[in-house]
Design a protein around this motif. Structure first.
Motif, short mmCIF file in Angstrom:
data_model
loop_
_atom_site.label_atom_id
_atom_site.label_comp_id
_atom_site.label_asym_id
_atom_site.label_seq_id
_atom_site.Cartn_x
_atom_site.Cartn_y
_atom_site.Cartn_z
N VAL A 37 8.04 8.14 -2.98
CA VAL A 37 6.87 7.29 -2.75
C VAL A 37 7.21 6.31 -1.63
O VAL A 37 8.19 5.58 -1.72
CB VAL A 37 6.48 6.52 -4.03
N TYR A 38 6.39 6.33 -0.58
CA TYR A 38 6.56 5.41 0.55
C TYR A 38 5.48 4.34 0.45
O TYR A 38 4.36 4.61 0.00
CB TYR A 38 6.43 6.15 1.89
N TYR A 39 5.80 3.12 0.88
CA TYR A 39 4.78 2.07 0.90
C TYR A 39 5.05 1.10 2.04
O TYR A 39 6.13 1.09 2.64
CB TYR A 39 4.69 1.35 -0.45
N TYR A 40 4.05 0.26 2.32
CA TYR A 40 4.12 -0.62 3.47
C TYR A 40 3.20 -1.82 3.25
O TYR A 40 2.39 -1.85 2.32
CB TYR A 40 3.69 0.12 4.74
N CYS A 41 3.33 -2.82 4.11
CA CYS A 41 2.41 -3.96 4.13
C CYS A 41 1.38 -3.69 5.22
O CYS A 41 1.73 -3.42 6.37
CB CYS A 41 3.15 -5.26 4.41
N ALA A 42 0.09 -3.78 4.85
CA ALA A 42 -0.99 -3.45 5.78
C ALA A 42 -1.53 -4.67 6.52
O ALA A 42 -2.52 -4.56 7.25
CB ALA A 42 -2.13 -2.75 5.03
N HIS A 67 2.49 -5.82 10.34
CA HIS A 67 3.71 -5.88 9.53
C HIS A 67 4.35 -4.51 9.33
O HIS A 67 5.57 -4.37 9.37
CB HIS A 67 3.40 -6.51 8.16
N CYS A 68 3.52 -3.49 9.09
CA CYS A 68 4.06 -2.15 8.90
C CYS A 68 4.80 -1.68 10.15
O CYS A 68 5.93 -1.18 10.07
CB CYS A 68 2.93 -1.17 8.55
N VAL A 98 0.86 -1.18 0.00
CA VAL A 98 0.00 0.00 0.00
C VAL A 98 0.89 1.23 0.00
O VAL A 98 1.86 1.31 0.77
CB VAL A 98 -0.90 0.06 1.25
N SER A 99 0.59 2.20 -0.85
CA SER A 99 1.34 3.45 -0.81
C SER A 99 0.85 4.31 0.35
O SER A 99 -0.33 4.30 0.71
CB SER A 99 1.17 4.23 -2.13
#
Length: 217
Positions: free
Chosen positions: A102-107, A111-112, A59-60
């Protein structure tokens, strides 16, 4: 004749730029709670392929609101609910449209907060990936949009023309359709019903380029 030659030059220039676009692959959760590589520096026109592994998504977000989805804009994306991701069989393809960070992560679950974050074109200091991970560790929760957005799900056969070489073209978004269901951040995940869109056929694009070149003869 002059107008025809000018048009041919412009078309050939566009074709050359197309074939020079790079493809960047990011493994999502192959080795635990990680994006690998964690950061990258794509150019506008490049393609980022997120190779999804079980019980992970991408997810961004924004630096100011870690673990929360970014609000609209050309750089916003979500890979949708995860399913059929064994051995990285499913890929989420995103076109790079800006040089902005651009930053993103696991939702999924926590995890984030546990450090599963990444980004592209990030600064080397200040709002860098370490600072983003540190801010994410204090987030009260992680969330995702309600449906897939900002990219396309592809399987290996559809990505063959994209990953054939470092200079492959970006995927086409023309005529793409999506019927993705609502997202989930649970460990079990939900079935993804998104229809994968076609990827631009590189040999076909080469034929166009050859046709353009023939106009000079």
């Amino acid at each position: 004749m002059h107008a025809t030659t000018t048009a041919a030059i412009l078309a050939l220039t566009s074709f050359t730029a197309l074939t020079q676009a790079a493809v960047h692959t990011v493994d999502v959760g192959e080795s635990g709670l990680t994006f690998s590589p964690q950061t990258l520096n794509p150019a506008v026109g490049d393609t980022v392929v997120f190779k999804l592994y079980p019980q992970h998504n991408v997810v961004s977000g924004s630096f100011s609101s870690p673990c929360l989805p970014s609000e609209g804009g050309n750089s916003s994306f979500f890979s949708g609910p995860f399913s059929n991701t064994e051995n990285g069989a499913k890929k989420f393809v995103v076109n790079v449209t800006s040089t902005q960070p651009v930053y993103y992560y696991c939702a999924v679950q926590k995890h984030c907060q546990q450090g599963m974050v990444g980004g592209w074109n990030l600064p080397s200091s200040g709002d860098d990936i370490k600072a983003y991970a540190s801010a994410a560790s204090s987030a009260s929760s992680a969330s995702a949009p309600s449906a897939l957005s900002g990219g396309q799900l592809q399987d290996d056969s559809q990505l063959a023309s994209v990953t054939a070489s470092p200079s492959s073209s970006s995927p086409s978004t023309t005529g793409a359709s999506s019927t993705s269901g609502s997202a989930t951040t649970s460990a079990g995940g939900a079935a993804n019903t998104s229809n994968a869109a076609d990827v631009m056929n590189v040999p076909g694009a080469m034929a166009v380029g050859m046709g353009v070149a023939a106009m000079f003869l």
